[in-house]
Write a protein that holds these residues in place. Structure first.
Motif, PDB file in Angstrom:
ATOM      1  N   ASP A  90      36.768  48.733  48.165  1.00  0.00           N
ATOM      2  CA  ASP A  90      37.485  48.496  46.913  1.00  0.00           C
ATOM      3  C   ASP A  90      38.995  48.679  47.047  1.00  0.00           C
ATOM      4  N   ARG A  92      42.816  48.878  45.849  1.00  0.00           N
ATOM      5  CA  ARG A  92      43.619  49.110  44.647  1.00  0.00           C
ATOM      6  C   ARG A  92      45.077  49.330  45.035  1.00  0.00           C
ATOM      7  N   HIS A 103      37.450  53.091  44.499  1.00  0.00           N
ATOM      8  CA  HIS A 103      36.601  52.345  43.576  1.00  0.00           C
ATOM      9  C   HIS A 103      37.082  52.468  42.141  1.00  0.00           C
ATOM     10  N   LYS A 163      39.480  44.041  42.490  1.00  0.00           N
ATOM     11  CA  LYS A 163      39.947  45.098  41.589  1.00  0.00           C
ATOM     12  C   LYS A 163      41.286  44.687  40.986  1.00  0.00           C
ATOM     13  N   ASP A 164      42.351  45.481  41.221  1.00  0.00           N
ATOM     14  CA  ASP A 164      43.627  45.184  40.563  1.00  0.00           C
ATOM     15  C   ASP A 164      44.680  44.620  41.512  1.00  0.00           C
TER      16      ASP A 164
END
Length: 301
Positions: A90, A92, A103, A163-164
């Motif tokens: 994940d 970010r 995450h 994700k972002d």
């Protein structure tokens, strides 16, 4: 959205698969079970649906066991010491635009810190330590995605969840490290799949195809099916069975995730029973927070 393959049709078939798939054993390598591919054809063949009953296991968030944190190199290596696997991880963004693995949007659950990841600089995050799933503090630090891309080359496939982090930043990092043969991309829409395909025509993607709308969205994207595996939900069900059949007809392996369901059961024995139930439904890929337990069940069949 962290792979091992088990062929249940005799020793000869198993040995042939190991030779062709790129899996290298611990005894051959000394430390880790590896997923290593010499070219794109080998990578695609590994993930292509062939109707042979084989099942690949993915470590969700890298996987966790006591003393090991999710989304860190130490945790990935711990799994590879026990089995061949690929991993969903994940990415970010930090406050100063460094891509790290985490995450949750916040630090509270998995680290000794608090607050949002995006409110902290990379330097500040390096002062923290990761926790295992029981909350025990480990010696592990938060890694950058770049560190994990470098580490994973020749060892495994890493599947980057959405994700972002802007897709352009992910694409730039893949291009910088020429990582198309060992980085997979989770895509939620056909447009996202097309964005990456236009930049990396050979890259593999883990695409959402849980219903007919998502399937049709992928179909009109123009991205070849050979570039995809498909996430179809938590289980093979009467509701998604038709989609699974259509994906299989196109050579696409179908992945389920037991991370939000069976992985949450309190005992190893209860989890094993549920994993067996899912295996009997014949998914092609099982994603789990505890890939080593799924591997053990597969080995016993």
């Amino acid at each position: 959205m962290k792979s091992c393959m088990v062929l249940r049709r005799g020793l000869v078939a198993s040995l042939m698969f190991l030779l062709l798939s790129g899996i290298q054993s611990v005894s051959a390598q000394g430390k880790l079970h590896l997923l290593k591919f010499d070219d794109v054809t080998q990578l695609r063949d590994f993930f292509k649906y062939a109707g042979n009953g084989s099942i690949i296991v993915s470590g969700h968030r890298g996987g966790y066991e006591e003393g090991y944190a999710e989304n860190c190199i130490e945790g990935l290596e711990n799994v590879l010491k026990q089995m061949p696997a690929f991993f969903e991880i994940d990415p970010r963004l930090t406050k100063d635009s460094v891509i790290v693995l985490m995450h949750d949007a916040t630090l509270d659950r998995t680290t000794t810190g608090t607050g949002k990841v995006c409110d902290h600089t990379w330097k500040e995050l390096q002062k923290l330590r990761l926790k295992d799933h029981s909350g025990k503090v480990t010696d592990c630090k938060i890694p950058t995605l770049e560190e994990v891309i470098k580490w994973s080359r020749g060892k495994t496939i890493i599947n980057l969840d959405k994700k972002d982090v802007p897709m352009a930043m992910i694409a730039a990092l893949i291009k910088k490290h020429k990582a198309e043969r060992h980085v997979m991309l989770t895509v939620h829409t056909g447009a996202q799949a097309r964005y990456y395909y236009d930049r990396f025509p050979t890259i593999m993607m883990s695409a959402f195809a849980r219903n007919m709308k998502e399937f049709e969205d992928l179909s009109i994207s123009g991205v070849p099916w050979e570039n995809m595996i498909a996430y179809v939900g938590h289980s093979i069900t009467p509701e998604n069975k038709k989609i699974v059949e259509m994906l299989h007809a196109r050579g696409v392996r179908c992945m389920i995730s037991v991370a939000p369901t069976h992985d949450r059961l309190p005992s190893k024995e209860e989890r094993a029973l549920k994993y067996k139930e899912e295996i009997d439904k014949k998914p092609d890929i099982i994603e789990s927070d505890i890939p080593t337990e799924v591997w053990t069940v597969l080995q016993s069949r």
